[in-house]
Design an enzyme around this catalytic site. Structure first.
Site, PDB file in Angstrom:
ATOM      1  N   GLU A 270     -65.442  20.048  27.767  1.00  0.00           N
ATOM      2  CA  GLU A 270     -66.166  21.304  27.608  1.00  0.00           C
ATOM      3  C   GLU A 270     -65.815  21.991  26.288  1.00  0.00           C
ATOM      4  O   GLU A 270     -65.499  23.177  26.246  1.00  0.00           O
ATOM      5  CB  GLU A 270     -65.886  22.229  28.807  1.00  0.00           C
ATOM      6  CG  GLU A 270     -66.307  21.588  30.124  1.00  0.00           C
ATOM      7  CD  GLU A 270     -66.181  22.483  31.348  1.00  0.00           C
ATOM      8  OE1 GLU A 270     -65.299  23.353  31.351  1.00  0.00           O
ATOM      9  OE2 GLU A 270     -66.990  22.304  32.282  1.00  0.00           O
ATOM     10  N   ASP A 349     -67.391  19.134  40.234  1.00  0.00           N
ATOM     11  CA  ASP A 349     -66.654  20.336  39.864  1.00  0.00           C
ATOM     12  C   ASP A 349     -66.541  21.304  41.044  1.00  0.00           C
ATOM     13  O   ASP A 349     -67.264  22.302  41.080  1.00  0.00           O
ATOM     14  CB  ASP A 349     -67.369  21.023  38.688  1.00  0.00           C
ATOM     15  CG  ASP A 349     -66.498  22.062  38.011  1.00  0.00           C
ATOM     16  OD1 ASP A 349     -65.306  22.153  38.359  1.00  0.00           O
ATOM     17  OD2 ASP A 349     -67.015  22.784  37.139  1.00  0.00           O
ATOM     18  N   GLU A 377     -64.680  29.811  42.847  1.00  0.00           N
ATOM     19  CA  GLU A 377     -65.729  29.811  41.821  1.00  0.00           C
ATOM     20  C   GLU A 377     -67.106  29.477  42.399  1.00  0.00           C
ATOM     21  O   GLU A 377     -68.067  30.207  42.179  1.00  0.00           O
ATOM     22  CB  GLU A 377     -65.364  28.821  40.713  1.00  0.00           C
ATOM     23  CG  GLU A 377     -66.460  28.685  39.672  1.00  0.00           C
ATOM     24  CD  GLU A 377     -66.111  27.730  38.540  1.00  0.00           C
ATOM     25  OE1 GLU A 377     -64.991  27.191  38.523  1.00  0.00           O
ATOM     26  OE2 GLU A 377     -66.981  27.533  37.672  1.00  0.00           O
TER      27      GLU A 377
HETATM   28  C1  GCV Z   1     -61.275  26.439  32.870  1.00  0.00           C
HETATM   29  C2  GCV Z   1     -65.491  24.524  35.338  1.00  0.00           C
HETATM   30  C3  GCV Z   1     -65.360  26.006  35.197  1.00  0.00           C
HETATM   31  C4  GCV Z   1     -64.665  26.381  33.908  1.00  0.00           C
HETATM   32  C5  GCV Z   1     -63.301  25.676  33.874  1.00  0.00           C
HETATM   33  C6  GCV Z   1     -63.537  24.184  33.988  1.00  0.00           C
HETATM   34  C7  GCV Z   1     -62.261  23.383  34.023  1.00  0.00           C
HETATM   35  O1  GCV Z   1     -66.393  24.010  34.418  1.00  0.00           O
HETATM   36  O2  GCV Z   1     -66.625  26.594  35.290  1.00  0.00           O
HETATM   37  O3  GCV Z   1     -64.527  27.763  33.891  1.00  0.00           O
HETATM   38  O4  GCV Z   1     -62.587  25.983  32.708  1.00  0.00           O
HETATM   39  O5  GCV Z   1     -64.239  23.907  35.172  1.00  0.00           O
HETATM   40  O6  GCV Z   1     -61.862  22.986  35.103  1.00  0.00           O
HETATM   41  O7  GCV Z   1     -61.675  23.143  32.983  1.00  0.00           O
END
Ligand code: GCV
Length: 662
Positions: A270, A349, A377
């Site tokens: 990411e 995720d 989340e």
């Molecule tokens: C810390 C998901 C979340 C992100 C997070 C990522 C990860 O994509 O939305 O906020 O980033 O996972 O686990 O690194």
């Protein structure tokens, strides 16, 4: 500003009975001045006095007093304990200081759950070597995916240390946590400087507090540190200058933080920097850091959340679910022995239901650790009730078929399968500086539950829920059962009114609360449900993306065949027509309607059940949760209506029961 008051969560001891005795303490084999031992004795004193009204008099000789004997027994395994009550008092044996503190909390837990002090009895060794919390706290005080206020570790780029820090460490020790990563895996800005003089003193102070409760402090690391804080023009892990820079940095880190545990690294994920930029492998990156930290006994925890986040929905072959395995499986065995790969429970995720990642157990020669998310989340933002322990249990109990016997995820990550010493469980924690730590008071059951489960993976979801209720609220049996059942059913309720059958997502982009059926359907993140007017689901079979073939044969076959695939995951693995007949005798579309109506109804029931607890839950906590149930009901209705309308419109097939679809 940080809240000045905070609750004591599950350490808010209630008086269980009026004891008539007093206690003295005898310690043999351990140094009473050791901070862990001193803290453990303090906890014993505080807990016994609150739970029984009995006084702990320290070590002075008192006639007829009961004795709390803490004794070293080196035949016991690391961090384990044995407790036994008798008419003379309680004996606690442990091989090391951590065993002592866990033993003390076990004594207090058993009393809080209804035993008399002299009846306590248990012998336990932790299931996992590493039992870790990952904070996604940023140095400006915000928390990525935080739903309980701001960070209690950071504010305005400074480290905050106060009584709350100590309470946090106590809570973590009481549930068996022995490792905490204090900062977000997305390491940016000031956080990159946590490994410099700017913060060493404060980090040391924090680390000392943790150490007093048997917890090692870890930090997330910026892989590009040689560039960002070192002034180099590369962070290529095979570059000599880069390696030398890291060697110097580790020396400096350990000079300041002698008890430091190591680093957690999110690389090539990411948008975060990583070895791929230089044509290097994930193993090249992880091993370089492993090697430079090795002289100090530190470890590198390397996340496997690596995937292409610039996908195109038209491309039906690229499958995000495949990515972890595709990137990491070939390098199995290449990772050095102080490197652990941290693998999210599912291949996508943290959705409400996903299959277990095929990397867990897919790797057979590599240290591995399970990552779960307590922070809600995708599971309701600590507004909606969602007790996640049943989800974690399912993952731990999953047979990977990586070998005969000892093939569950619990076996693999504990080290039992491969006989390795490093591994365990990590969770993205759900705490913040809200007065009650977790936003929704009931979300603390997940914090508590993760710790207890990582220490003892044999515990059931119900045992954990009952313990947490007893410790937190000490309710009468009828109300305990009511609340326990609310918790136990809440994950499936949430699943029913959101995105059932393993389809996941359909969530509002960015925020990840509330429905947006096509919110992620055309975006770059690889999160597609592929609904059209005929059907829905992702074909991950051998005719589709081939993801199902990443599992060992037994599981691959099961997932590949819609008739054998567990139906709660059927749309994760198969694209099916709306008229597909499920084992219940319902068509797929009818299941979608029924599930959403049922889920919403169950949310109403949860809310009504909460009202029945009004007289037994402290008013403030009751009201906080009450407000959240109101919001949960709105959310459940919104999900029900948006999802049902969407699929009615797409499929043109009406609800057999003729209910209102907008
Ligand atoms: C810390 C998901 C979340 C992100 C997070 C990522 C990860 O994509 O939305 O906020 O980033 O996972 O686990 O690194």
């Amino acid at each position: 500003m940080q809240s000045e008051k905070w609750t004591q969560l599950w350490l808010d001891y209630h008086k269980m009975y009026d004891g008539k005795d007093s206690w003295i303490i005898a310690v043999t084999g351990f140094d009473k001045e050791n901070t862990i031992i001193a803290n453990a004795l303090k906890e014993f004193t505080k807990g016994i006095e609150a739970l029984t009204g009995e006084t702990v008099l320290g070590t002075s000789e008192v006639m007829n007093a009961l004795t709390f004997t803490v004794s070293q027994n080196v035949t016991l395994s690391k961090e384990s304990y044995r407790i036994e009550g008798s008419h003379d008092g309680i004996l606690l044996e442990a091989s090391d200081e951590n065993g002592v503190i866990y033993g003390v909390f076990a004594i207090l837990r058993q009393i809080a759950c209804g035993k008399k002090a002299l009846e306590v009895e248990e012998a336990k060794a932790p299931s996992n070597p590493l039992r870790m919390m990952n904070h996604w706290d940023n140095m400006d005080g915000s928390i990525e995916r935080g739903y309980s206020g701001d960070s209690f570790f950071f504010e305005d780029e400074e480290i905050v240390i106060n009584d709350r820090t100590t309470d946090y460490a106590r809570f973590m020790a009481s549930i068996g946590i022995n490792a905490v990563v204090i900062n977000n895996v997305n390491v940016k800005g000031a956080a990159s400087y946590l490994i410099t003089d700017r913060y060493f003193d404060k980090v040391k102070e924090l680390s000392d507090i943790f150490e007093g409760y048997g917890i090692k402090l870890y930090m997330s690391l910026n892989f590009a540190s040689p560039i960002e804080i070192g002034g180099l023009d590369t962070c290529d892990p095979l570059d000599k200058e880069v390696i030398a820079w890291w060697q110097g940095k580790m020396k400096e880190v350990y000079e300041h933080l002698p008890n430091f545990g190591g680093f957690l690294v999110k690389a090539d994920s990411e948008g975060r920097p990583g070895p791929f930029t230089y044509g290097r492998t994930q193993a090249d990156g992880a091993n370089m850091l492993g090697d430079v930290i090795k002289p100090y006994g530190g470890i590198i925890i390397w996340r496997c959340f690596v995937y292409n986040c610039t996908q195109d929905w038209r491309d039906t072959k690229t499958d995000r679910a495949r990515a972890g395995y595709d990137y990491f499986k070939d390098l199995d065995g290449a990772y050095h022995d102080n490197v652990v790969l941290q693998i999210k429970n599912g291949p996508m995720d943290f959705q409400i239901r996903e299959p277990v990642s095929p990397l867990l157990g897919g790797l057979q020669h590599t240290n591995q650790m399970l990552e779960v998310q307590i922070a809600q989340e995708y599971t309701g933002h600590q507004i909606d009730l969602c007790y996640l322990i049943p989800l974690y249990k399912e993952v731990l109990d999953f047979h990977t078929h990586c070998c005969r016997g000892k093939d569950t995820v619990a076996d693999v990550v504990s080290g039992r399968t491969m006989g390795n010493a490093l591994g365990g469980m990590a969770a993205v924690i759900n705490t913040g500086d809200d007065e009650n730590w977790t936003g929704n008071d009931l979300a603390a059951a997940n914090t508590y539950g993760f710790g207890r489960l990582s220490f003892d993976t044999e515990l059931t979801s119900e045992e954990i829920a009952r313990e947490w209720i007893a410790l937190t609220f000490n309710l009468p049996e009828k109300e305990t059962t009511l609340l326990c059942n609310m918790l136990l059913g809440s994950r499936e309720t949430y699943e029913k009114y959101t995105s059932p059958l393993g389809i996941g997502w359909m969530v509002t982009p960015m925020g990840h609360y509330g429905p947006s059926v096509d919110g992620y359907e055309y975006s770059r993140w690889g999160t597609y449900h592929r609904a059209d007017h005929l059907g829905i689901g992702v074909d991950r079979t051998d005719k589709g993306t081939g993801y199902a073939q990443q599992y060992y044969e037994e599981n691959a076959k099961m997932y590949n065949d819609p008739a054998a695939c567990p139906e709660e995951l059927i749309l994760f693995f198969h694209h099916l027509p709306y008229t597909y007949m499920l084992k219940t005798g319902k068509t797929l579309i009818q299941h979608i309607y029924d599930s959403h109506f049922e889920g919403e109804k169950e949310a109403e029931d949860l809310s009504a059940d909460w009202d029945k607890l009004k007289n037994v839950i402290p008013a403030q906590a009751f009201d906080r949760v009450r407000k959240r149930f109101d919001l949960q009901l709105d959310n459940a209705k919104e999900w029900r209506d948006q999802v049902n309308s969407y699929f009615y419109r797409k499929s043109g097939i009406p609800d057999e029961k003729n209910r209102t679809i907008y």
